[in-house]
Design an enzyme around this catalytic site. Structure first.
Site, mmCIF file in Angstrom:
data_model
loop_
_atom_site.group_PDB
_atom_site.id
_atom_site.type_symbol
_atom_site.label_atom_id
_atom_site.label_comp_id
_atom_site.label_asym_id
_atom_site.label_seq_id
_atom_site.Cartn_x
_atom_site.Cartn_y
_atom_site.Cartn_z
ATOM 1 N NE ARG A 130 4.363 -2.374 6.422
ATOM 2 C CZ ARG A 130 5.617 -2.054 6.823
ATOM 3 N NH1 ARG A 130 6.249 -1.947 7.941
ATOM 4 N NH2 ARG A 130 6.491 -1.607 5.824
ATOM 5 C CG ASN A 163 3.014 4.656 2.608
ATOM 6 O OD1 ASN A 163 2.951 4.096 1.371
ATOM 7 N ND2 ASN A 163 2.333 4.121 3.495
ATOM 8 C CD GLU A 190 2.294 -0.515 1.489
ATOM 9 O OE1 GLU A 190 2.989 0.260 2.383
ATOM 10 O OE2 GLU A 190 2.847 -1.164 0.562
ATOM 11 C CG HIS A 191 3.056 1.688 6.574
ATOM 12 N ND1 HIS A 191 3.189 1.360 7.968
ATOM 13 C CD2 HIS A 191 4.701 1.627 6.145
ATOM 14 C CE1 HIS A 191 4.352 0.985 8.478
ATOM 15 N NE2 HIS A 191 5.174 1.077 7.194
ATOM 16 C CB VAL A 192 -2.987 1.619 3.622
ATOM 17 C CG1 VAL A 192 -3.737 0.535 3.623
ATOM 18 C CG2 VAL A 192 -4.148 2.625 2.886
#
Ligand SMILES: *[C@@H]1O[C@H](CO)[C@@H](O)[C@H](O)[C@H]1NC(C)=O
Ligand SMILES: *[C@@H]1O[C@H](CO)[C@@H](O)[C@H](O)[C@H]1NC(C)=O
Ligand SMILES: *[C@@H]1O[C@H](CO)[C@@H](O)[C@H](O)[C@H]1NC(C)=O
Length: 408
Positions: A130, A163, A190-192
């Site tokens: 995301r 993060n 996940e923020h990745v």
């Protein structure tokens, strides 16, 4: 690397709740009423038949004036002010994309299979890396509901104080391995940045994401980091983090941009950026150092290629219906019923992580930022046009299947 499931224990119970709700909605009809309804239906038919003749002739008169375009026949728009004579179509709208495809003769060749990456996935597992500040929490909320319905699991990373979206190769590999060990039929969120599973000899998942107008995104970020919600969450998880000074909390965005405050300068090709995730494209471009310079043509080219090659759907809450339809049709195993669940839980989904404290940003300020986001805006439009094409392809499929659309 440990991934955490978002609430396994309650899943079965919640499915039962949903079933109960559905059961209660079914209202039994006594036999008598059925006969009564049939009688009414017959009377109505007769009544309508008599009026149809009259209506028919009136419709004929109106038809000459209306001339509905093929486009409205597709159910793609409620807009009645379509200027068909305009040659320049705004391709950044659903309608404009349709007109463009039509006027360039591409409509007849729109091939749904080349727009659909889902069949190329080697595993029934969704990788939703995301993007920050695009409303991904709302989609997470909807995915949680879909998980209860279809009985799949949703995973995320354990919370970290900071993060990181860019990872070195070995960490990408570790993460890919951890994801690969999840059950088939799971969702990882996940923020990745995008991870190429093929590169690490692992089965390719189904990639999804969301985008948003890049300028609105950075504005949203500015207020998000100052918001009570994000700060409360952060300090609850990490009570030892130093508090920002009051002056920082009270900073005015318009002033920040106009005076060239370093926090609000979006310098070209800069690799810094104060952790505000100003590069939406970064999440798609990946972990390579070529992806880092802000607003660079190279990064955008890579990001576009990755979207085209890997992503099943890159949606946007700016086009909720289009996005939900495309998700439902291109990834039915996970998203079937998305519209229904969205409507049932709309209030909760829409208000997820929404910031109500967002003062007015002046047009000249937005224009100043916009000038520095040219490539990012180009990438955003690219994703939106692809989404519209996917949607139009679906509608054409429907219409061809029912024979209501005849190819010239
Ligand atoms: C836009 O980019 C230029 C060149 O990098 C920079 O000098 C300027 O401050 C930037 N403006 C904004 C509003 O970010
Ligand atoms: C992923 O890696 C494979 C193997 O290195 C490569 O062939 C493929 O093009 C990459 N995918 C993308 C989207 O870059
Ligand atoms: C989305 O679709 C629903 C019905 O499916 C409709 O009621 C609503 O008006 C649509 N919204 C937009 C913005 O088109």
């Amino acid at each position: 690397m440990s991934l955490v499931s978002k609430g396994k224990s309650s899943i079965n119970m919640r499915i039962r709740d949903l079933e109960n709700v559905l059961r209660h909605r079914r209202i039994p009809y006594p036999k008598r009423s059925v006969e009564f309804i049939a009688l009414i239906a017959i009377s109505c038919t007769l009544f309508l038949f008599l009026h149809t003749k009259n209506l028919n002739s009136r419709l004929k008169e109106m038809e000459v004036k209306l001339q509905p375009s093929e486009f409205s026949a597709l159910g793609l728009t409620g807009d009645n002010h379509i200027d068909e004579s305009k040659h320049h179509h705004d391709r950044n709208t659903l309608h404009g994309t349709y007109q463009y495809l039509k006027s360039t003769g591409q409509l007849d060749y729109l091939d749904r299979s080349s727009l659909n990456n889902t069949p190329q996935a080697e595993k029934s597992l969704i990788f939703f890396n995301r993007v920050a500040k695009v409303g991904s929490e709302s989609l997470m909320e909807l995915i949680d509901e879909l998980g209860k319905l279809h009985e799949f699991e949703v995973y995320t990373n354990e919370p970290k104080s900071k993060n990181r979206v860019t990872l070195p190769d070995d960490e990408q590999k570790d993460l890919a391995e951890a994801i690969n060990e999840l059950n088939e039929f799971s969702v990882y969120i996940e923020h990745v940045n995008h991870i190429n599973f093929t590169k690490f000899d692992m089965p390719r998942p189904i990639y999804i994401n969301l985008v948003r107008d890049p300028v609105e995104r950075v504005i949203s970020w500015f207020f998000y980091v100052r918001g009570s919600y994000s700060n409360a969450i952060k300090y609850q998880k990490f009570p030892n983090m130093p508090l920002k000074p009051e002056k920082w909390f009270k900073k005015d965005f318009n002033h920040c941009v106009r005076t060239g405050d370093p926090e609000c300068v979006y310098e070209q090709l800069s690799t810094g950026g104060g952790g505000d995730y100003r590069r939406q494209s970064h999440f798609f471009c990946g972990h390579d150092k070529d992806c880092l310079p802000f607003n660079s043509k190279t990064a955008i080219q890579i990001a576009k290629k990755v979207v085209e090659k890997d992503y099943a759907v890159v949606g946007s809450w700016e086009d909720t219906n289009v996005t939900l339809t495309v998700l439902e049709k291109y990834i039915p195993r996970f998203f079937k019923g998305a519209h229904v669940l969205y409507n049932i839980h709309k209030d909760r989904i829409v208000n997820q992580n929404k910031n109500r404290r967002k003062p007015k940003i002046y047009d000249d300020v937005k224009a100043m930022i916009r000038k520095n986001f040219t490539e990012e805006i180009d990438f955003y439009h690219f994703c939106k046009q692809r989404l519209y094409k996917q949607y139009i392809a679906l509608k054409l499929d429907d219409i061809r299947a029912t024979g209501a659309f005849s190819k010239k």
